[in-house]
Design an enzyme around this catalytic site. Structure first.
Site, PDB file in Angstrom:
ATOM      1  N   GLY A   1      -9.326  -7.027   9.074  1.00  0.00           N
ATOM      2  CA  GLY A   1      -8.247  -6.237   9.654  1.00  0.00           C
ATOM      3  C   GLY A   1      -7.969  -6.674  11.074  1.00  0.00           C
ATOM      4  O   GLY A   1      -7.185  -7.580  11.340  1.00  0.00           O
ATOM      5  N   ARG A   2      -8.640  -6.024  12.032  1.00  0.00           N
ATOM      6  CA  ARG A   2      -8.405  -6.315  13.445  1.00  0.00           C
ATOM      7  C   ARG A   2      -8.579  -7.792  13.772  1.00  0.00           C
ATOM      8  O   ARG A   2      -7.879  -8.334  14.619  1.00  0.00           O
ATOM      9  CB  ARG A   2      -9.354  -5.455  14.294  1.00  0.00           C
ATOM     10  CG  ARG A   2      -8.962  -3.990  14.298  1.00  0.00           C
ATOM     11  CD  ARG A   2     -10.043  -3.099  14.862  1.00  0.00           C
ATOM     12  NE  ARG A   2     -11.137  -2.914  13.921  1.00  0.00           N
ATOM     13  CZ  ARG A   2     -12.101  -2.025  14.061  1.00  0.00           C
ATOM     14  NH1 ARG A   2     -12.117  -1.235  15.123  1.00  0.00           N
ATOM     15  NH2 ARG A   2     -13.062  -1.907  13.159  1.00  0.00           N
TER      16      ARG A   2
ATOM     17  N   GLN B   1       0.851  -1.194   0.000  1.00  0.00           N
ATOM     18  CA  GLN B   1       0.000   0.000   0.000  1.00  0.00           C
ATOM     19  C   GLN B   1       0.886   1.243   0.000  1.00  0.00           C
ATOM     20  O   GLN B   1       1.751   1.402   0.861  1.00  0.00           O
ATOM     21  CB  GLN B   1      -0.934   0.018   1.207  1.00  0.00           C
ATOM     22  CG  GLN B   1      -2.018   1.097   1.060  1.00  0.00           C
ATOM     23  CD  GLN B   1      -2.843   1.286   2.315  1.00  0.00           C
ATOM     24  OE1 GLN B   1      -2.318   1.625   3.368  1.00  0.00           O
ATOM     25  NE2 GLN B   1      -4.144   1.098   2.204  1.00  0.00           N
TER      26      GLN B   1
ATOM     27  N   TYR C   1      -5.732  11.107   3.888  1.00  0.00           N
ATOM     28  CA  TYR C   1      -4.355  11.391   3.492  1.00  0.00           C
ATOM     29  C   TYR C   1      -4.329  12.154   2.168  1.00  0.00           C
ATOM     30  O   TYR C   1      -5.362  12.556   1.658  1.00  0.00           O
ATOM     31  CB  TYR C   1      -3.552  10.091   3.459  1.00  0.00           C
ATOM     32  CG  TYR C   1      -3.557   9.421   4.815  1.00  0.00           C
ATOM     33  CD1 TYR C   1      -3.099  10.101   5.947  1.00  0.00           C
ATOM     34  CD2 TYR C   1      -4.080   8.143   4.995  1.00  0.00           C
ATOM     35  CE1 TYR C   1      -3.135   9.517   7.199  1.00  0.00           C
ATOM     36  CE2 TYR C   1      -4.125   7.553   6.259  1.00  0.00           C
ATOM     37  CZ  TYR C   1      -3.652   8.251   7.358  1.00  0.00           C
ATOM     38  OH  TYR C   1      -3.700   7.681   8.597  1.00  0.00           O
TER      39      TYR C   1
ATOM     40  N   ARG D   1      -7.809   2.303  -2.844  1.00  0.00           N
ATOM     41  CA  ARG D   1      -8.629   2.354  -1.632  1.00  0.00           C
ATOM     42  C   ARG D   1      -9.190   3.762  -1.430  1.00  0.00           C
ATOM     43  O   ARG D   1      -8.499   4.758  -1.641  1.00  0.00           O
ATOM     44  CB  ARG D   1      -7.802   1.952  -0.411  1.00  0.00           C
ATOM     45  CG  ARG D   1      -8.705   1.674   0.798  1.00  0.00           C
ATOM     46  CD  ARG D   1      -7.982   0.831   1.823  1.00  0.00           C
ATOM     47  NE  ARG D   1      -8.954   0.061   2.589  1.00  0.00           N
ATOM     48  CZ  ARG D   1      -9.019   0.040   3.910  1.00  0.00           C
ATOM     49  NH1 ARG D   1      -8.179   0.749   4.626  1.00  0.00           N
ATOM     50  NH2 ARG D   1      -9.914  -0.697   4.525  1.00  0.00           N
TER      51      ARG D   1
END
Length: 381
Positions: free
Chosen positions: A327-328, A104, A182, A234
């Site tokens: 993810g988590r 990424q 971002y 993404r």
């Protein structure tokens, strides 16, 4: 194996012909565990290797494409050719376990801590600081400097150069990080982009920077990749700020991205079944439903957001998304996919056992962030 899980474990072919062994992907998550010089640590490599056996594809934490794009302490770098050996170490560790390795790539823009970038100078689309409590921060940021047109072009080129490094390091692909507040999102957002040149103004002009990065990366892949190379993108569907990105804005961006020959789109969501805030007529319809409708099978969509159990995944998969990211949950239980394959979904762990850091192979910086911050757990990067 529960036959209801067969769709999750079936193979899937991306538009470029790369075949994924199943439909479960590891989502990108910041881990704060790289060396100060931007090289990966052994602890970080081991953390990824531990989670790369079951899933079909691992998307790494974000890596910065220029020195002034470093967004986190303990983030690994890809901003110059000297980082290729470090990147190669990470790619090989993931691929050795049987997963596709996707890097990424990003620039933090106004979200970068001043102490991590040259001369402490934060840059963005415009000189608008992030709002406290905004999409990516709980602290007010310093006022950024607006990038010049020449600097914007340099950053676009830097995304291409980082893609070349990913190819040389042996990665199977890159994911363009256009989410979570971002720099790429800052150019798309009416909150952070107040420019009056070709990179700002109308919605179409605010899409110019993200689409130019896609074009640059596609060009780089064509020039340098000797085998099919994955390119994904993404995005975050909305921003809380006013003005800010609405669901309607994002559907226009997604429509444009779906025509770019990408291998997948990847939405960033905390809750897979969340509904839009604004910008569309029906606020009861889920964001995923809107996205699938707009994409109309032109490009695969990766869904994500609070998927822990196999039942959660089955429910999400029924919406029609071809791929799901965990993810988590893969921090909590790195063997999630294997347990589903072996008919042991009742053994899936969905809450972190704080006595098992060593067994879970979680680096100290990430572990300390998890256990020392009340109510905090690392989200998707």
């Amino acid at each position: 194996m529960n036959e209801n899980n067969e769709p999750l474990l079936s193979t899937f072919k991306l538009p470029n012909g790369v075949e994924l062994k199943n439909r479960i992907v590891m989502a990108p998550m910041t881990n704060f565990s790289s060396n100060p010089d931007g090289s990966v640590t052994d602890a970080e490599v081991n953390y990824y290797a531990r989670r790369s056996k079951g899933v079909s594809m691992v998307i790494t934490a974000c890596t910065y494409v220029t020195p002034n794009g470093k967004g986190f302490h303990g983030e690994f770098g890809a901003d110059h050719d000297g980082m290729i050996p470090s990147l190669k170490q990470l790619a090989e560790a993931i691929k050795e376990q049987g997963a596709k390795a996707v890097l990424q790539i990003f620039h933090g823009g106004r979200m970068c801590p001043p102490e991590l970038v040259p001369n402490g100078e934060i840059v963005s689309a415009s000189d608008v600081p992030a709002e406290k409590g905004g999409v990516s921060t709980d602290e007010p940021d310093v006022k950024p400097r607006a990038l010049t047109e020449a600097e914007v072009e340099e950053i676009i080129h830097a995304f291409g150069e980082t893609t070349r490094r990913a190819i040389e390091a042996g990665f199977d692909g890159v994911e363009i990080h256009g989410a979570n507040g971002y720099l790429i999102q800052q150019f798309f957002s009416p909150h952070s982009n107040r420019r009056e040149d070709r990179f700002g103004g109308s919605l179409e002009k605010r899409m110019a920077f993200p689409l130019a990065i896609v074009d640059e990366i596609k060009k780089t892949v064509k020039e340098h990749a000797k085998a099919p190379f994955i390119v994904g993108y993404r995005f975050s569907p909305e921003e809380p700020e006013t003005p800010g990105i609405t669901m309607g804005d994002t559907l226009k961006l997604v429509d444009a991205l779906a025509g770019k020959g990408l291998d997948y789109l990847h939405v960033s969501l905390n809750d897979f079944f969340s509904a839009p805030r604004r910008g569309v007529e029906d606020l009861t319809k889920t964001r995923i439903d809107y996205l699938l409708e707009t994409i109309d099978n032109r490009v695969p969509l990766i869904g994500v957001g609070s998927i822990y159990s196999a039942e959660d995944a089955r429910k999400a998969f029924k919406t029609g998304v071809p791929l799901l990211a965990l993810g988590r949950e893969l921090i909590i239980d790195p063997d999630w996919v294997q347990k589903v394959q072996e008919g042991k979904e009742a053994e899936i762990v969905t809450q972190l056992d704080k006595s098992k850091q060593e067994e879970l192979v979680i680096p100290d910086p990430l572990w300390n962030a998890i256990v020392n911050t009340p109510g905090w757990f690392p989200g998707v990067s």
